[in-house]
Design an enzyme around this catalytic site. Sequence first.
Site, mmCIF file in Angstrom:
data_model
loop_
_atom_site.group_PDB
_atom_site.id
_atom_site.type_symbol
_atom_site.label_atom_id
_atom_site.label_comp_id
_atom_site.label_asym_id
_atom_site.label_seq_id
_atom_site.Cartn_x
_atom_site.Cartn_y
_atom_site.Cartn_z
ATOM 1 N N LYS A 68 0.882 -1.178 0.071
ATOM 2 C CA LYS A 68 -0.134 -0.017 -0.098
ATOM 3 C C LYS A 68 0.986 1.234 0.008
ATOM 4 O O LYS A 68 1.630 1.814 1.119
ATOM 5 C CB LYS A 68 -0.927 -0.169 1.055
ATOM 6 C CG LYS A 68 -2.115 0.723 1.152
ATOM 7 C CD LYS A 68 -2.169 2.027 0.929
ATOM 8 C CE LYS A 68 -1.687 2.914 2.389
ATOM 9 N NZ LYS A 68 -1.339 4.486 1.927
ATOM 10 N N GLU A 80 9.874 16.118 15.149
ATOM 11 C CA GLU A 80 10.617 15.811 13.744
ATOM 12 C C GLU A 80 9.835 17.008 12.942
ATOM 13 O O GLU A 80 8.615 16.762 12.650
ATOM 14 C CB GLU A 80 10.200 14.570 13.384
ATOM 15 C CG GLU A 80 10.642 14.048 11.967
ATOM 16 C CD GLU A 80 10.222 12.741 11.858
ATOM 17 O OE1 GLU A 80 11.383 11.924 11.664
ATOM 18 O OE2 GLU A 80 9.234 12.150 11.644
HETATM 19 P P1 NAI Z 1 1.828 8.816 7.747
HETATM 20 O O1 NAI Z 1 2.414 8.006 8.984
HETATM 21 O O2 NAI Z 1 0.411 9.455 8.027
HETATM 22 O O3 NAI Z 1 1.847 8.168 6.298
HETATM 23 C C1 NAI Z 1 2.651 7.182 6.103
HETATM 24 C C2 NAI Z 1 1.724 5.952 5.235
HETATM 25 O O4 NAI Z 1 0.906 5.800 6.188
HETATM 26 C C3 NAI Z 1 1.092 6.329 4.103
HETATM 27 O O5 NAI Z 1 1.342 5.264 3.115
HETATM 28 C C4 NAI Z 1 -0.354 6.419 4.406
HETATM 29 O O6 NAI Z 1 -1.271 6.377 3.674
HETATM 30 C C5 NAI Z 1 -0.549 5.406 5.825
HETATM 31 N N1 NAI Z 1 -1.712 5.641 6.585
HETATM 32 C C6 NAI Z 1 -1.912 6.817 7.061
HETATM 33 N N2 NAI Z 1 -2.749 6.719 7.980
HETATM 34 C C7 NAI Z 1 -2.955 5.625 8.195
HETATM 35 C C8 NAI Z 1 -4.046 4.496 8.824
HETATM 36 N N3 NAI Z 1 -4.903 5.347 9.840
HETATM 37 N N4 NAI Z 1 -3.963 3.155 8.696
HETATM 38 C C9 NAI Z 1 -2.920 2.780 8.024
HETATM 39 N N5 NAI Z 1 -2.246 3.439 7.058
HETATM 40 C C10 NAI Z 1 -2.088 4.938 7.071
HETATM 41 O O7 NAI Z 1 2.567 10.155 7.695
HETATM 42 P P2 NAI Z 1 2.305 11.508 6.807
HETATM 43 O O8 NAI Z 1 1.157 11.966 7.575
HETATM 44 O O9 NAI Z 1 2.228 11.496 5.471
HETATM 45 O O10 NAI Z 1 3.516 12.547 7.453
HETATM 46 C C11 NAI Z 1 3.525 13.244 8.628
HETATM 47 C C12 NAI Z 1 4.692 13.011 9.275
HETATM 48 O O11 NAI Z 1 5.147 11.739 9.516
HETATM 49 C C13 NAI Z 1 5.863 13.800 8.370
HETATM 50 O O12 NAI Z 1 6.012 15.185 8.443
HETATM 51 C C14 NAI Z 1 7.163 13.014 8.969
HETATM 52 O O13 NAI Z 1 7.420 13.862 10.311
HETATM 53 C C15 NAI Z 1 6.538 11.709 9.394
HETATM 54 N N6 NAI Z 1 7.067 10.624 8.539
HETATM 55 C C16 NAI Z 1 8.077 9.779 8.647
HETATM 56 C C17 NAI Z 1 8.559 9.107 7.704
HETATM 57 C C18 NAI Z 1 9.570 8.336 8.045
HETATM 58 O O14 NAI Z 1 10.543 7.929 7.324
HETATM 59 N N7 NAI Z 1 9.820 7.683 9.329
HETATM 60 C C19 NAI Z 1 7.849 8.985 6.460
HETATM 61 C C20 NAI Z 1 6.545 9.760 6.216
HETATM 62 C C21 NAI Z 1 6.463 10.757 7.421
#
Ligand code: NAI
Length: 495
Positions: free
Chosen positions: A180, A390
């Site tokens: 996904k 972050e």
């Molecule tokens: P997110 O954690 O919401 O998104 C990451 C993945 O999770 C995406 O594929 C999204 O569709 C999925 N996702 C979101 N909500 C979900 C749910 N309820 N159930 C299952 N999957 C779900 O991160 P977002 O909102 O895109 O970014 C926010 C912050 O998170 C960023 O500013 C950063 O600080 C952090 N982040 C950290 C990452 C890393 O490499 N550790 C990568 C992306 C974001």
Amino acid sequence: MTSELIPQTFDKLFIGGRWVSPVDGGVRGSIDPATGEAWAEVAYGGIADIDLAVAAAREAFEGPWRRMAGWERAQIMRRFADLYAAHVEQLATIESRDNGRAIRESRLDVGMHAQYYHWYASLADKMGGRTIPMDDSVHAFTTRLPVGVVGTITPWNVPLMAAAWKLGPALAAGCTVVLKAAEQTPASSLALGRLIEAAGFPAGVVNIVPGDGPVAGAHLVAHPGVDKIAFTGEGETAKTIIRNGAETLKRFSFELGGKAPHIIFADADVDQALNAATGSVWTLCGQSCALGSRVLVERPIYDHVVEEFRKRAARVRVGMPLDPATHMGPQAHLQQLEKTLSYIDIGKAEGAELVTGGARVERDGLSGGYFVEPTAFAAVDPNMRIAQEEIFGPVAALIPFDGEDEAVAIANGTRYGLTAGLWTGDVGRAHRVANRIEAGMVWVNTYRYIRWSTPYGGLKASGWGRENGIESLDSYLETRTTVISTTGKFADPYA
Ligand code: NAI
Ligand code: MG
């Protein structure tokens, strides 16, 4: 192996070995963050699409894949890795177009992925168990079994890398996958499906369904047909995932970001340290969990380091992602741009001193995109929000310290514990400090050295489990213990 393998169309999902239109998802434009305009029509999965993908993955797991010998799985994985190596340019270009990463960075990153898959292929037939010494009456041993169907949920900053880190061990272990991909940057993951198809994986071993997190992602997490979720993203999302997965007692691995300390002692080769520190903090426009966003500098060299950040920021070429001269592209999507700009305001309000940058780039040709200047704050107190939270943008927090103890206290003084770096000319100090840092990965006199064979993952709020390295297989495998009597005798308890 021509580029025709990867057409520039992304409007179908890859489910059960076929390219299919979404049932209850849809097709919508994916935004080019360098222009703010849609650049490709991309398929998104809904609930019914996830159901179909999980069913296909389950069938492939129960059918050919788990029964196949490890060396046969390895052969297919190697074919895939070779195809991947032959398509680096196309994959990197699609990824840069979709998430805005400078092409010079994407080429280097994507250029390494084939080796990840080759390395995991080499492990596919080596997952033996062990014999357990008991007594003469039994022979006890363990075997390792694939966990089953894995839902991999990947982020928008490094979609193909996150996929490699999860697909590699999952496929080597004999699991099947529903990938996904993040809704903001789905194109490169769909392109990956073309290579999966060409490599000859049995239908359904890898299914690719981008989709909205709270819909497709949440459904995948709650699905009873999914055994494990491998996730990279935000900690808050991980908490939601744990709650949604509780009903089906899902297995999880999480990679959840960081606020990495990059420590420069006065006895270091400061010029090399500056190459690494400035290079890391603005890489990927600051959108990576591993970047040393907190630069801890020993007081005697603090002013020099601050001045160097100012000078070197002026050399960063911010520009269109596909221009090979560009060092730094835009933020990958509008919400991330807004988040970064809001943290820059927070830093100013907290009284940190803006050394360089601090604004959206409005110059000709870039004003429609989500570009932000390479930014650094000095006089940062370790407790400020810009030093604790972050940001995921190109924002360095330059923090002074006096001596080892204070460096370690500041380094460990956040809820994160993913990566850390330290620079020193004193080998004893290198060992002492590295040993005291709460991080899953510590680099000494280098930074961001990450490879297939080196375990990567977080302590504290930075995650559960490890990716890369042999250790990464653990979360895709179960252990079965078998005990066989050598006598066949079992005493009658009621005699
Ligand atoms: P997110 O954690 O919401 O998104 C990451 C993945 O999770 C995406 O594929 C999204 O569709 C999925 N996702 C979101 N909500 C979900 C749910 N309820 N159930 C299952 N999957 C779900 O991160 P977002 O909102 O895109 O970014 C926010 C912050 O998170 C960023 O500013 C950063 O600080 C952090 N982040 C950290 C990452 C890393 O490499 N550790 C990568 C992306 C974001
Ligand atoms: Mg989110």
